[in-house]
Design a protein around this motif. Sequence first.
Motif, PDB file in Angstrom:
ATOM      1  N   ARG A 295       0.825  -1.198   0.000  1.00  0.00           N
ATOM      2  CA  ARG A 295       0.000   0.000   0.000  1.00  0.00           C
ATOM      3  C   ARG A 295       0.870   1.264   0.000  1.00  0.00           C
ATOM      4  NH1 ARG A 295      -2.034   1.940   5.018  1.00  0.00           N
ATOM      5  NH2 ARG A 295      -3.667   3.499   4.771  1.00  0.00           N
ATOM      6  N   TRP A 296       1.856   1.298   0.883  1.00  0.00           N
ATOM      7  CA  TRP A 296       2.716   2.481   0.949  1.00  0.00           C
ATOM      8  C   TRP A 296       3.611   2.589  -0.268  1.00  0.00           C
ATOM      9  CZ3 TRP A 296       2.502   6.750   3.845  1.00  0.00           C
ATOM     10  CH2 TRP A 296       1.654   6.722   4.957  1.00  0.00           C
TER      11      TRP A 296
ATOM     12  N   LYS B 180       2.850   1.678  -3.306  1.00  0.00           N
ATOM     13  CA  LYS B 180       2.036   2.256  -4.381  1.00  0.00           C
ATOM     14  C   LYS B 180       1.836   3.745  -4.154  1.00  0.00           C
ATOM     15  CE  LYS B 180      -0.287  -2.098  -5.205  1.00  0.00           C
ATOM     16  NZ  LYS B 180      -1.400  -2.923  -4.746  1.00  0.00           N
ATOM     17  N   ALA B 181       1.720   4.125  -2.878  1.00  0.00           N
ATOM     18  CA  ALA B 181       1.580   5.548  -2.563  1.00  0.00           C
ATOM     19  C   ALA B 181       2.832   6.313  -2.997  1.00  0.00           C
ATOM     20  CB  ALA B 181       1.321   5.742  -1.072  1.00  0.00           C
TER      21      ALA B 181
ATOM     22  N   GLY C 277      -5.969  11.044  -0.495  1.00  0.00           N
ATOM     23  CA  GLY C 277      -5.827  10.864   0.940  1.00  0.00           C
ATOM     24  C   GLY C 277      -4.450  10.375   1.350  1.00  0.00           C
ATOM     25  N   ILE C 278      -3.492  10.453   0.432  1.00  0.00           N
ATOM     26  CA  ILE C 278      -2.132  10.020   0.767  1.00  0.00           C
ATOM     27  C   ILE C 278      -1.403  11.185   1.447  1.00  0.00           C
ATOM     28  CG2 ILE C 278       0.102   9.345  -0.219  1.00  0.00           C
ATOM     29  CD1 ILE C 278      -1.560   8.008  -2.510  1.00  0.00           C
TER      30      ILE C 278
ATOM     31  N   ARG D 285       4.740   5.534  -5.486  1.00  0.00           N
ATOM     32  CA  ARG D 285       4.686   5.686  -6.950  1.00  0.00           C
ATOM     33  C   ARG D 285       3.661   6.742  -7.351  1.00  0.00           C
ATOM     34  NH1 ARG D 285       3.034   0.114  -8.209  1.00  0.00           N
ATOM     35  NH2 ARG D 285       2.882   0.711 -10.386  1.00  0.00           N
ATOM     36  N   ALA D 286       2.574   6.824  -6.602  1.00  0.00           N
ATOM     37  CA  ALA D 286       1.562   7.839  -6.909  1.00  0.00           C
ATOM     38  C   ALA D 286       2.143   9.237  -6.714  1.00  0.00           C
ATOM     39  CB  ALA D 286       0.338   7.647  -6.020  1.00  0.00           C
TER      40      ALA D 286
END
Lengths: 293, 234
Positions: A164-165, A167-168, A183-184, A170-171
Motif C-alpha cells: 500500500r505504501w 504504491k503511494a 488521501g495520501i 509511486r503515486a
Amino acid sequence: MFLQQIANALALSAVYSLFAIGFTLIFGVLEVITLAHGAVFMMGAFAGLIAVTKFNAGLASTLLVSMIVSGLAGYLIDLIAVGPLRKRKFHHLAPMIATIGCATIITSTYQGIFGAEAYRFPFDFVPSTSYDIVGIQLTLLQLIIIGISLFLMVVLIFFLNKTRWGKAVRAVAENPRTAALLGIPVEQVFRLTMSISSAFGGAAGVLTGLNFNTIHTFMGGPILHRGIAVIILGGMGDIRGAMAGGLILGFSEILSVAYISSDFRDAISFGLLFLILLVRPSGIFGKVIERKG
Amino acid sequence: MLELRDIYTNYDHIRALKGISLTVREGEIVALIGANGAGKSTTLNTISGIVKAAKGAVLYNDKNITKSSTHSIVKGGIVQVPEGRAILTTLKVIENLELGAFIRKDSHQIKNDIESVFSRFPILEKRANQLAGTLSGGEQQMLAIGRALMAKPKILLLDEPSMGLAPLVVKGIFGIIREINREGTSILIVEQNARMALQISNRGYVLETGRIVLEDSSASLLTNKKVIEAYLGG
C-alpha cells in the motif's frame, strides 16, 4: 583472467546499482538531486565499521546498523533542509544546494572525528574462501556483496509494486497533488522515500567498505559522481535504469582497468557514458520530458 | 453538511475568490457554473485544502476544516475528482482503484468495493491490468470517478467531468453521477457545460470572477434569462 574480471565487475556493479537505486528514487519522488547521498553513503560505512570493531557485530547486524544510521540521516536531511524548502515551494535548485550544505556538514564533522586516514575491517570478518560458479571464481565476500545488493533491490521493488505504501510512493512520484487528493499524506511519503533511499545508500557504503576493505571520510565524493552518471545514464527516476546503469558503469570500469590502464579508468568509463547519452539523451529507460508552459 | 462562509482565496497572487458563500446539504447535487477562470476549480481546491483560503471558513458538519491538510479532508469524506481526471497514468487501472482506498484499512471490504466499481464500469474490469495512461478519455473519467468512490465519500466534488468527452459519453457519465447521488452521496459539481449540470442538480450557483452572482434552484436557473443568455447558448 576475463572470468575473474567478471566477478570483480559484478561486485562493483551491484554496489553502484544499490547506491543509484536510492538516489534515483529520491529524484523520482521528490524531484531533488540530493548531493548529500555520498555523505550518507560514507556514514553507512563508518556506522558498519564501528559496529564491527567496537561491538563485534556480525554481518547482518552490521548491515542493519548501517542502514538505520543512514536512513535516519536521510530522514533528518529531509526534515531540516529539503522539507522546509519544499513547503515554501522552492523546487529543484534550492533543495539541491541545501543538500550540498548537508554533505559538507556531515563530511567535515566526520573528518573532525575520524581524521583523514583509512580504516579497515578486521581481517577475518569475512573468511577469504572462494567458490567456483559456472567457471567464475567468486570470493565469499563478492558473493555476499552481490547477494545482499540483489536481495535489497528485490525487496525495494516488491515494496514499490505490491504494498500500500509502495504504491503511494509511486503515486506521489507521478503527481503529488493527485496523490494528496487520494488521501495520501504526501509529506510522510517524501520523508519515507528519503529514509529508505538513504538506508540503501548506507548499505552500499558498508558493502563498498568491505569490498575494498578501506573506509575513509572522503569516500562519498567519487561515488556521488558515479551515482549521478548512473542515474542519468539509466534515465532519471527509473529504478530499472539505475540497476542497468550501475551494471554498465561497473563493467566498463573493471574492464578498462584490466585491459587498458587504470590511469584512464574514469576517462574511459565516463567517455562511454557520454557516448550512450548521445544516442539516448534521456537515458536508457528515460522518458522524454517536455518542458511545460 | 458542507458550508463555505465568505471565502477569499488567492492563487498565484491573483484574487481568485472574493467572498464565496455556498452550502451543500445532505443528499443534494449542487452545481457551480461559470465561465473559464471564474474561480470554479479554485473553489473546489479550497474545499480540498490544496489551496488555503486567505479569509473565511470552510465548515464540514459544523467543523472548521479551513486549515486541514488535504489527506485528512479526504479521510473525513470529502473526495475530489480533479479537472482533467488526473488519473495516475504510470500505474495500472487496478492500482489506481486500490490507491483510491488508501485511507481505508478494511482490505476485505476494499476487494468487494473494487468489484462493485467493476460492475458499475465493466470496461474497467477488462482493462484492470493495463496502465491507466492507455485508457481513452471516457474510460479515464470512469476510472477517476470509480477511484473516488473507493474512498467511500460522503461528498463528491466533481471538477468538469464532461471536459473533452464526446456527448454520448458525457450522457453516460452524468447518468452515473445521478446514480451515485441516489445511493446517498452528496455532490458538488463544477461545469462549463451548464445545461447538463443544471439538469441533474437540485440547486445551482453562478460564479463570475470570484463572486457568486446568482443562486437558485436548478429548475429556475434553467429558465433564468441571464443564465440562458450567458451560459446556455441563448
